[in-house]
Structures are given as C-alpha cells and as structure tokens.
Design a protein around this motif. Structure first.
Motif, mmCIF file in Angstrom:
data_model
loop_
_atom_site.group_PDB
_atom_site.id
_atom_site.type_symbol
_atom_site.label_atom_id
_atom_site.label_comp_id
_atom_site.label_asym_id
_atom_site.label_seq_id
_atom_site.Cartn_x
_atom_site.Cartn_y
_atom_site.Cartn_z
ATOM 1 N N SER A 1 -14.684 -6.444 -11.438
ATOM 2 C CA SER A 1 -14.402 -6.322 -9.916
ATOM 3 C C SER A 1 -13.274 -7.384 -9.718
ATOM 4 O O SER A 1 -12.955 -8.344 -10.512
ATOM 5 C CB SER A 1 -15.513 -6.906 -9.138
ATOM 6 N N LYS B 1 -15.336 4.300 -2.082
ATOM 7 C CA LYS B 1 -15.148 5.062 -3.055
ATOM 8 C C LYS B 1 -13.473 5.669 -3.149
ATOM 9 O O LYS B 1 -13.007 6.091 -4.045
ATOM 10 C CB LYS B 1 -16.084 6.305 -2.980
ATOM 11 N N ASN C 1 -11.225 -3.283 -11.272
ATOM 12 C CA ASN C 1 -11.831 -2.442 -10.266
ATOM 13 C C ASN C 1 -11.301 -3.065 -9.113
ATOM 14 O O ASN C 1 -12.130 -4.146 -8.627
ATOM 15 C CB ASN C 1 -13.022 -2.152 -10.622
ATOM 16 N N ARG C 2 -10.415 -2.343 -8.425
ATOM 17 C CA ARG C 2 -10.032 -2.916 -6.776
ATOM 18 C C ARG C 2 -10.720 -2.230 -5.640
ATOM 19 O O ARG C 2 -9.967 -2.183 -4.624
ATOM 20 C CB ARG C 2 -8.463 -3.025 -6.799
ATOM 21 N N HIS C 3 -11.609 -1.369 -6.109
ATOM 22 C CA HIS C 3 -12.100 -0.376 -4.769
ATOM 23 C C HIS C 3 -13.021 -1.147 -3.821
ATOM 24 O O HIS C 3 -13.908 -1.961 -4.345
ATOM 25 C CB HIS C 3 -12.979 0.729 -5.461
ATOM 26 N N LEU C 4 -12.869 -1.096 -2.582
ATOM 27 C CA LEU C 4 -13.589 -1.410 -1.550
ATOM 28 C C LEU C 4 -14.561 -0.522 -0.914
ATOM 29 O O LEU C 4 -15.602 -0.479 -0.864
ATOM 30 C CB LEU C 4 -12.621 -1.864 -0.619
ATOM 31 N N TYR D 1 0.907 -1.064 0.187
ATOM 32 C CA TYR D 1 -0.019 -0.058 0.105
ATOM 33 C C TYR D 1 0.849 1.232 0.028
ATOM 34 O O TYR D 1 0.683 2.205 -0.636
ATOM 35 C CB TYR D 1 -0.890 0.013 1.046
ATOM 36 N N GLN E 1 -8.970 1.446 -2.412
ATOM 37 C CA GLN E 1 -8.963 0.431 -3.251
ATOM 38 C C GLN E 1 -7.506 -0.290 -3.009
ATOM 39 O O GLN E 1 -6.657 0.102 -2.463
ATOM 40 C CB GLN E 1 -8.546 0.776 -4.750
#
Length: 511
Positions: A457, A368, A363-366, A204, A371
């Motif tokens: 996703s 908005k 799309n790796r967003h948990l 991260y 991600q």
C-alpha cells in the motif's frame, strides 16, 4: 551579526532621499498580487510536480537520467535568482523583472505543451514490458530549451515576487507595519492552496486524461497570472532600484585587496564615512563598525591616492564607506548558517524523483476504480507543512514565549535545528520503507519488472512525506527568517537570492 546596531534616520531624511509617502499601494493591490500568485503557483507546480512521470512514461527516459535532468533543472532554477536579483536591483525594478520573467516562463511552458500535443515531437508509446523507444536528440532538445526558459523565468520571479508584495506597505507608517507581516501569512497560505490544487487536480488530469490538457491548463494559468499582475500596474507602489548589491560587494573586496599591505588604523572613527552616498541604501538605518574580519576594513582607509575632495564621490574600486564594508561582512557571516539548508534540500529533493517512482510501483487505490496519482503524493507534504505552520504560530509560539521570553517564541536558529532533526527522521523512515518495498517485490518476483505494481500500500509512504512537510515548516521558514532578519535592508532581495542558491546546491547534491 546580531550585535550590529542600526541607527535610524529621520522621516525627513527618508523623504529627502526619494522615499516620500505615496498614495499608491496598500490593501487595494492585494487582489492583483494574490491572483497572480495563485495562477503562477498553479502553473509552476502543476507543470513540474509530475514531470518525472512525463519524462519516464512519455519520453521514455531511464529513471536515473530523468531524475538527474529534473534535479539539474531545479538546481539551475534556484541559481538564476542571483541574475534576477541583479537585474531588479540594478536597473529594471521588481515589477518589470517579474513581468518579463513571467513572459519568458510562458514561452517555455507553451513549448513543452506543444510537444506533448504533437505526436512527432515525442517518441511512440509503448505497452506492457516491450522495449520503449527513447526520445531522440530533437525531442530532447525541445525539452531542454523549455526547461531552460523555465529556469530563466523563475530566476526573475522568485527573488522579487514576495518583496514586491511587501513593497506595497510603507514600513515607516506604524499603521501598516503589522499589515506587512500579515501579507507574508496571506501569501504563504494562498501559495499553499494553489499547490494543493496543482498536486491533486492537475496531476490527476495528467495521469488519467492526457498530458496535452494536463500541461495546457498550467500554461493558460501562467498567461492569466501575467494579465492579473500587469492589471494592477497603476495601483502599485514602484520603488526605484538603488543599485546592485553584488557590485558593491565586489567593489569592497577589490578595494580591500588593493590596500592589503596598509596597516590598520587604531581608531575606527578614522575610517571613511559618507552619509550622502550611503543614504539610498540605508533608509532604515546604517550599519555600525564591527571588529570582525578587520582585513576588509582596509577598503575604508583613506589614503593620499584616493584624492578625496569635498562633495566628490570617491572611486568605489579604491575606497568604500564603513556601511558598505559591513554589508560584505554581513553576507560572509550569513554564509555558514545559510548553507546549512543545503542538507535539507538534498533530502527533500528526493520526493520529486525517487520517492515519486516508489509511489508509482505501489498500490495507490482508494477504491476499486480510483487511485491516487503518484504525482499527488506531495499533497501529504503540503498538508503537513501548512498544519505545522498553523500549530507553530497559534500554539507553540505562545507556549515557548512563556519560557524563553522571546516574542517569536524560539530563535530562528532553534527553529532550523528542529527542522534538521525531523528531516533526519524522514530520511531514515524513507530508507526503511524502501527496504520493505523491495522485500515485497522480491517475494512476488517483481524486482526486475519496474512497470508492474508491487502489492504494497502507498500508505507506507505517508510518514516520510508528512515528516518532510513538518521539517520544511521548521527549517525552510526558519531559513528565510534568518536571511530576512540578518541581511542589511538594502540586501534583502540579494538574501532571498542566496536562499535560492542554497536550494540550487542542494538539488545538485542529489546527483
């Protein structure tokens, strides 16, 4: 292989040949070893878990070249343990091999971290769909030198670190036998915890804060691992090296070739035995003669040219003991099954290259605003692997034991077979997911836009990552168990090096 019986020598013989009970070692050394392992694994995994992203986004290498660079590095890193095992077993010992190898690794990490901080050492950034400037020869040279130092360092660490921890417990003491196996459990879960932190927190930071800090933290962690390991020097049990098993294997092969024209003796008791010269390499038992691969037995046939005199050690390039001949036979027998792990590694290696690039385009967003970093996707593999290990040890073994009567529940060959089947399933799932991803990309006109997110996703990738973790829990640990169980006592470090050699070939096979 399993039919070979090992005749135990007495405790008095063990002490006579230089392995007396020592006051050092034991549980008091574990904090130093585990602290070293936490920092070292945090450094190594944090350094390489997201390296494909560094090569493609910072050095702007094409995906294929970046993937080949990493698989070549991984393959070389798995091949160098043969060199590390040779150095440790021949003259340096495990402690000093681990120490100097860690320092070499530290140099490589420091070099790559500096290149990530100083702008002139990497190409200028690019934005959007503009053509990126690929790293030049000097910048790539720094990368390759750093990766080479890392490969050399890992070659000294991998074959020695687990065995060195086990050395701290005296297997001849019944009170410490279970502690040795408990150590392997503790070691594996400590390693798993460090891996989880590396593929989440550090990845991260690398993706969202900066590569200088993201690589700097593992570099500092590696430095701390060396300090922690050396700090326990006076408490460790330091076992003296007993000579390189590689040399012994070559000597047996050469002696057998030189005597290839001799007729085999009818009675194996006429072959050469010498308890005195075999004592340092057979502390827990000597290998008895087997009928397989009898052409190698010619290395133990005594001839007039060998000129054997009482109390004199023969020339090992002409004559070897039965125990040493059986060592070579054991290694040859382990070859086919040991090499079977290559297929699993070939499939598993894709997770760090192409599967990671799959994740980068999805799309790796948990939420908005948050991600999951692409390099952290391997957390699903690690969690699945550790969960499977707990289930296997606490549930499956107890159930299987009722039907098989085996203390371990199932044999290591069955365990490896289950891992193979699950690995095939994981590869099939990965293929179907890629078909689905490309279909979505075509529908939205994004097939030729690799830097644009495809509206699908990342959850589609979890099954393949999870299945690879389950497969590793069965296949990889079964693979290690096979090498440890079947290798002669004096060759277990060499067996670990052969395990990493199989991984090396598997990584090269991904090209």
């Amino acid at each position: 292989m399993e039919e070979q019986s090992k005749n135990k020598i007495s405790e008095e013989e063990k002490q006579l040949h230089g392995r007396p009970n020592r006051p050092k070692g034991g549980l008091i050394t574990m904090p130093f070893i585990f602290a070293n392992e936490i920092c070292e694994k945090l450094a190594v995994v944090g350094f390489h878990a997201n390296m494909i992203s560094y090569l493609t986004t910072q050095l702007h290498l094409p995906l294929t070249k970046a993937a080949n660079t990493l698989t070549n590095f991984a393959g070389t890193s798995s091949l160098t343990p043969l060199l590390g095992a040779f150095v440790a077993d021949s003259f340096a010992g495990r402690f000093w091999t681990i120490t100097f190898a860690s320092i070499i690794y530290q140099f490589g990490m420091t070099l790559l971290t500096i290149s990530a901080i100083i702008p002139i050492l990497r190409p200028p950034p690019c934005h959007g769909e503009e053509v990126c400037v690929v790293a030049d020869t000097t910048q790539l040279s720094i990368l390759y030198v750093a990766l080479l130092l890392g490969a050399l360092g890992s070659g000294g660490i991998r074959p020695c670190v687990v065995a060195f921890g086990a050395d701290q417990f005296d297997e001849s003491d019944p009170n410490q036998t279970t502690k040795t196996w408990n150590y392997f459990n503790w070691y594996y879960f400590v390693m798993g915890a460090a891996v989880l932190v590396a593929v989440t927190v550090l990845v991260y930071i690398q993706d969202n804060v900066g590569w200088g800090l993201g690589l700097g933290i593992p570099t500092v962690a590696m430095f701390l691992s060396v300090i922690a390991f050396v700090g326990g020097f006076k408490l460790y049990r330091h076992l003296d090296p007993s000579g390189s098993p590689f040399t012994r294997l070559i000597q047996v092969a050469v002696a057998a070739f030189r005597k290839r024209k001799l007729r085999m003796v009818s009675d194996p008791t006429l072959l050469y035995f010498n308890d005195e010269i075999d004592a340092p390499i057979s502390l827990d038992g000597k290998l008895t003669h087997t009928k397989h691969m009898s052409f190698l037995d010619k290395a133990a046939i005594v001839t007039e040219q060998d000129n054997i005199k009482p109390g004199q050690i023969p020339n090992p390039w002409r004559l070897n003991t039965v125990h040493r001949v059986e060592e070579l036979k054991s290694v040859i027998r382990m070859g086919p099954i040991g090499a079977s792990g290559i297929l699993l590694i070939t499939a598993y290696a894709q997770q760090g290259t192409f599967s990671l690039q799959q994740a980068r385009t999805m799309n790796r967003h948990l939420t908005k605003s948050f991600q999951i970093p692409a390099g952290s996707m391997s957390v699903f593999t690690t969690v699945a692997m550790l969960t499977t290990i707990v289930f296997y040890d606490r549930v499956l073994v107890k159930i299987a034991r009722k039907y098989t009567g085996l203390e371990r529940g199932i044999t290591f060959l069955h365990r490896m077979g289950i891992g193979f089947v699950i690995s095939i399933m994981a590869t099939l799932v990965a293929g179907f997911v890629e078909i689905k991803r490309k279909q979505v990309a075509v529908e939205h006109g994004l097939l030729d836009k690799p830097h644009t997110m495809v509206p699908i996703s990342f959850l589609w990738l979890i099954p393949q990552y999870g299945l690879h973790g389950v497969a590793e829990a069965f296949m990889s640990i079964g693979h290690l168990e096979f090498f440890y169980d079947q290798a002669p006592e004096s060759m277990r470090s060499t067996a670990m090096a052969l395990f990493w050699m199989a991984i090396s070939i598997g990584n090269y096979g991904t090209k």
